[in-house]
Scaffold this motif. Structure first.
Motif, PDB file in Angstrom:
ATOM      1  N   ASP A  19      43.696  44.709  40.277  1.00 33.28           N
ATOM      2  CA  ASP A  19      44.998  45.223  39.858  1.00 33.28           C
ATOM      3  C   ASP A  19      46.035  44.092  39.865  1.00 33.28           C
ATOM      4  OD1 ASP A  19      47.153  47.173  39.382  1.00 33.28           O
ATOM      5  OD2 ASP A  19      47.590  46.966  41.525  1.00 33.28           O
ATOM      6  N   ILE A  20      46.084  43.356  40.948  1.00 32.13           N
ATOM      7  CA  ILE A  20      47.051  42.253  41.081  1.00 32.13           C
ATOM      8  C   ILE A  20      46.714  41.129  40.096  1.00 32.13           C
ATOM      9  CG2 ILE A  20      47.941  40.465  42.643  1.00 32.13           C
ATOM     10  CD1 ILE A  20      48.964  43.334  43.285  1.00 32.13           C
ATOM     11  N   ILE A  21      45.441  40.771  39.986  1.00 32.78           N
ATOM     12  CA  ILE A  21      45.023  39.695  39.069  1.00 32.78           C
ATOM     13  C   ILE A  21      45.359  40.061  37.628  1.00 32.78           C
ATOM     14  CG2 ILE A  21      43.021  38.469  38.120  1.00 32.78           C
ATOM     15  CD1 ILE A  21      41.738  38.846  40.999  1.00 32.78           C
ATOM     16  N   THR A  22      45.034  41.279  37.219  1.00 36.45           N
ATOM     17  CA  THR A  22      45.281  41.730  35.841  1.00 36.45           C
ATOM     18  C   THR A  22      46.770  41.732  35.521  1.00 36.45           C
ATOM     19  OG1 THR A  22      43.299  43.121  35.921  1.00 36.45           O
ATOM     20  CG2 THR A  22      44.925  43.641  34.223  1.00 36.45           C
ATOM     21  N   ARG A  23      47.558  42.253  36.419  1.00 36.84           N
ATOM     22  CA  ARG A  23      49.005  42.299  36.185  1.00 36.84           C
ATOM     23  C   ARG A  23      49.610  40.901  36.208  1.00 36.84           C
ATOM     24  NH1 ARG A  23      50.303  46.070  40.724  1.00 36.84           N
ATOM     25  NH2 ARG A  23      52.448  45.475  40.317  1.00 36.84           N
ATOM     26  N   GLY A  24      49.116  40.044  37.092  1.00 40.96           N
ATOM     27  CA  GLY A  24      49.588  38.661  37.132  1.00 40.96           C
ATOM     28  C   GLY A  24      49.255  37.916  35.850  1.00 40.96           C
ATOM     29  N   ALA A  25      48.075  38.201  35.286  1.00 42.25           N
ATOM     30  CA  ALA A  25      47.647  37.534  34.050  1.00 42.25           C
ATOM     31  C   ALA A  25      48.515  37.922  32.855  1.00 42.25           C
ATOM     32  CB  ALA A  25      46.180  37.858  33.765  1.00 42.25           C
ATOM     33  N   LYS A  26      49.218  39.057  32.950  1.00 39.75           N
ATOM     34  CA  LYS A  26      50.140  39.461  31.886  1.00 39.75           C
ATOM     35  C   LYS A  26      51.480  38.738  31.999  1.00 39.75           C
ATOM     36  CE  LYS A  26      48.167  44.076  31.422  1.00 39.75           C
ATOM     37  NZ  LYS A  26      48.372  45.498  31.718  1.00 39.75           N
ATOM     38  N   ILE A  27      51.769  38.204  33.159  1.00 38.78           N
ATOM     39  CA  ILE A  27      53.065  37.568  33.413  1.00 38.78           C
ATOM     40  C   ILE A  27      53.003  36.052  33.284  1.00 38.78           C
ATOM     41  CG2 ILE A  27      54.843  37.193  35.195  1.00 38.78           C
ATOM     42  CD1 ILE A  27      53.991  40.012  36.289  1.00 38.78           C
ATOM     43  N   PHE A  28      51.903  35.461  33.755  1.00 39.12           N
ATOM     44  CA  PHE A  28      51.789  34.005  33.789  1.00 39.12           C
ATOM     45  C   PHE A  28      50.835  33.506  32.715  1.00 39.12           C
ATOM     46  CE2 PHE A  28      52.996  35.439  38.012  1.00 39.12           C
ATOM     47  CZ  PHE A  28      54.162  34.701  38.199  1.00 39.12           C
ATOM     48  N   ASP A  29      51.063  32.261  32.261  1.00 41.21           N
ATOM     49  CA  ASP A  29      50.221  31.665  31.224  1.00 41.21           C
ATOM     50  C   ASP A  29      48.770  31.546  31.689  1.00 41.21           C
ATOM     51  OD1 ASP A  29      52.456  31.300  29.552  1.00 41.21           O
ATOM     52  OD2 ASP A  29      52.916  29.376  30.504  1.00 41.21           O
ATOM     53  N   LYS A  30      48.616  31.181  32.972  1.00 41.21           N
ATOM     54  CA  LYS A  30      47.281  31.005  33.530  1.00 41.21           C
ATOM     55  C   LYS A  30      47.310  31.473  34.980  1.00 41.21           C
ATOM     56  CE  LYS A  30      43.749  27.463  34.202  1.00 41.21           C
ATOM     57  NZ  LYS A  30      43.428  26.048  33.915  1.00 41.21           N
ATOM     58  N   VAL A  31      46.269  32.191  35.376  1.00 39.84           N
ATOM     59  CA  VAL A  31      46.109  32.608  36.776  1.00 39.84           C
ATOM     60  C   VAL A  31      44.787  32.034  37.276  1.00 39.84           C
ATOM     61  CG1 VAL A  31      45.776  34.532  38.374  1.00 39.84           C
ATOM     62  CG2 VAL A  31      47.457  34.728  36.530  1.00 39.84           C
ATOM     63  N   ILE A  32      44.881  31.279  38.348  1.00 42.56           N
ATOM     64  CA  ILE A  32      43.691  30.757  39.006  1.00 42.56           C
ATOM     65  C   ILE A  32      43.429  31.640  40.225  1.00 42.56           C
ATOM     66  CG2 ILE A  32      42.610  28.801  40.183  1.00 42.56           C
ATOM     67  CD1 ILE A  32      44.671  27.001  38.636  1.00 42.56           C
ATOM     68  N   VAL A  33      42.290  32.297  40.225  1.00 37.35           N
ATOM     69  CA  VAL A  33      41.881  33.095  41.380  1.00 37.35           C
ATOM     70  C   VAL A  33      41.089  32.148  42.263  1.00 37.35           C
ATOM     71  CG1 VAL A  33      40.644  35.127  42.187  1.00 37.35           C
ATOM     72  CG2 VAL A  33      41.799  35.174  39.953  1.00 37.35           C
ATOM     73  N   ALA A  34      41.642  31.850  43.436  1.00 35.63           N
ATOM     74  CA  ALA A  34      41.070  30.819  44.305  1.00 35.63           C
ATOM     75  C   ALA A  34      40.527  31.436  45.589  1.00 35.63           C
ATOM     76  CB  ALA A  34      42.130  29.770  44.624  1.00 35.63           C
ATOM     77  N   VAL A  35      39.230  31.293  45.783  1.00 32.76           N
ATOM     78  CA  VAL A  35      38.566  31.803  46.978  1.00 32.76           C
ATOM     79  C   VAL A  35      38.728  30.763  48.089  1.00 32.76           C
ATOM     80  CG1 VAL A  35      36.381  32.537  47.995  1.00 32.76           C
ATOM     81  CG2 VAL A  35      36.899  33.099  45.602  1.00 32.76           C
ATOM     82  N   LEU A  36      39.318  31.201  49.175  1.00 32.14           N
ATOM     83  CA  LEU A  36      39.524  30.315  50.318  1.00 32.14           C
ATOM     84  C   LEU A  36      38.215  30.135  51.074  1.00 32.14           C
ATOM     85  CD1 LEU A  36      41.278  28.750  52.366  1.00 32.14           C
ATOM     86  CD2 LEU A  36      41.778  30.940  53.454  1.00 32.14           C
ATOM     87  N   ILE A  37      37.857  28.885  51.318  1.00 35.59           N
ATOM     88  CA  ILE A  37      36.686  28.567  52.138  1.00 35.59           C
ATOM     89  C   ILE A  37      37.184  28.471  53.580  1.00 35.59           C
ATOM     90  CG2 ILE A  37      34.878  26.874  52.633  1.00 35.59           C
ATOM     91  CD1 ILE A  37      35.216  25.951  49.655  1.00 35.59           C
TER      92      ILE A  37
END
Length: 159
Positions: A19-37
């Motif tokens: 939900d957050i990723i999809t909505r963020g992708a509508k607002i920003f040119d690029k969204v990097i989903v970064a998995v924290l190690i």
């Protein structure tokens, strides 16, 4: 280009995360989903498995990239030339912690902004921990996670 990073453990990715990723992708040119190690945290899925699952469930989103990182998020932001951190909030209880983190990130790099998004109401109760607990009792999680994640959870829990 306005680049945002949505970071987390995503162990596993839920519909709330999407939900957050999809909505963020509508607002920003690029969204990097970064998995924290985070070697100190005991995860059900490996970093590679989490990255793979995220890539599967975001495959239709042209401006979403999936990556992983260790260390400080603010250092990763600089490396990726990103200006915005996307953080999802489920409840007021999330806000206090997230505000502290955002304040520290601002202190470390005044050019990075944190963008808080309230999760959609139907996901306000949802967390990866709850999903794992429900799945551990062999109850259905099909309304909580995408099908690929449900299959991976079933395989982990039964294997």
């Amino acid at each position: 280009m306005n680049i945002a990073v949505c970071s987390g453990s995503f162990d596993p990715v839920t519909y709330g995360h999407l939900d957050i990723i999809t909505r963020g992708a509508k607002i920003f040119d690029k969204v990097i989903v970064a998995v924290l190690i985070n070697a100190k945290k005991k995860s059900l899925f490996s970093v590679e498995e989490r990255v793979d699952l995220l890539r599967q469930v975001t495959a239709e989103m042209d401006n979403v990239e999936v990556d992983s990182f260790d260390g400080l998020l603010i250092d990763y932001m600089k490396k990726r030339n990103a200006q915005v951190i996307i953080r999802g909030l489920r409840a007021v209880s999330d806000f206090e912690y997230e505000m502290q983190v955002a304040s520290m990130n601002k202190k470390l790099n005044e050019n990075v902004e944190t963008f808080f998004m309230m999760t959609s109401h139907q996901y306000s109760y949802l967390s990866s921990s709850i999903v794992k607990e429900v799945a551990s009792y062999k109850a259905s999680v099909k309304d909580l996670v995408p099908p690929a994640v449900e299959q991976a959870l079933l395989a982990k829990m039964n294997g």
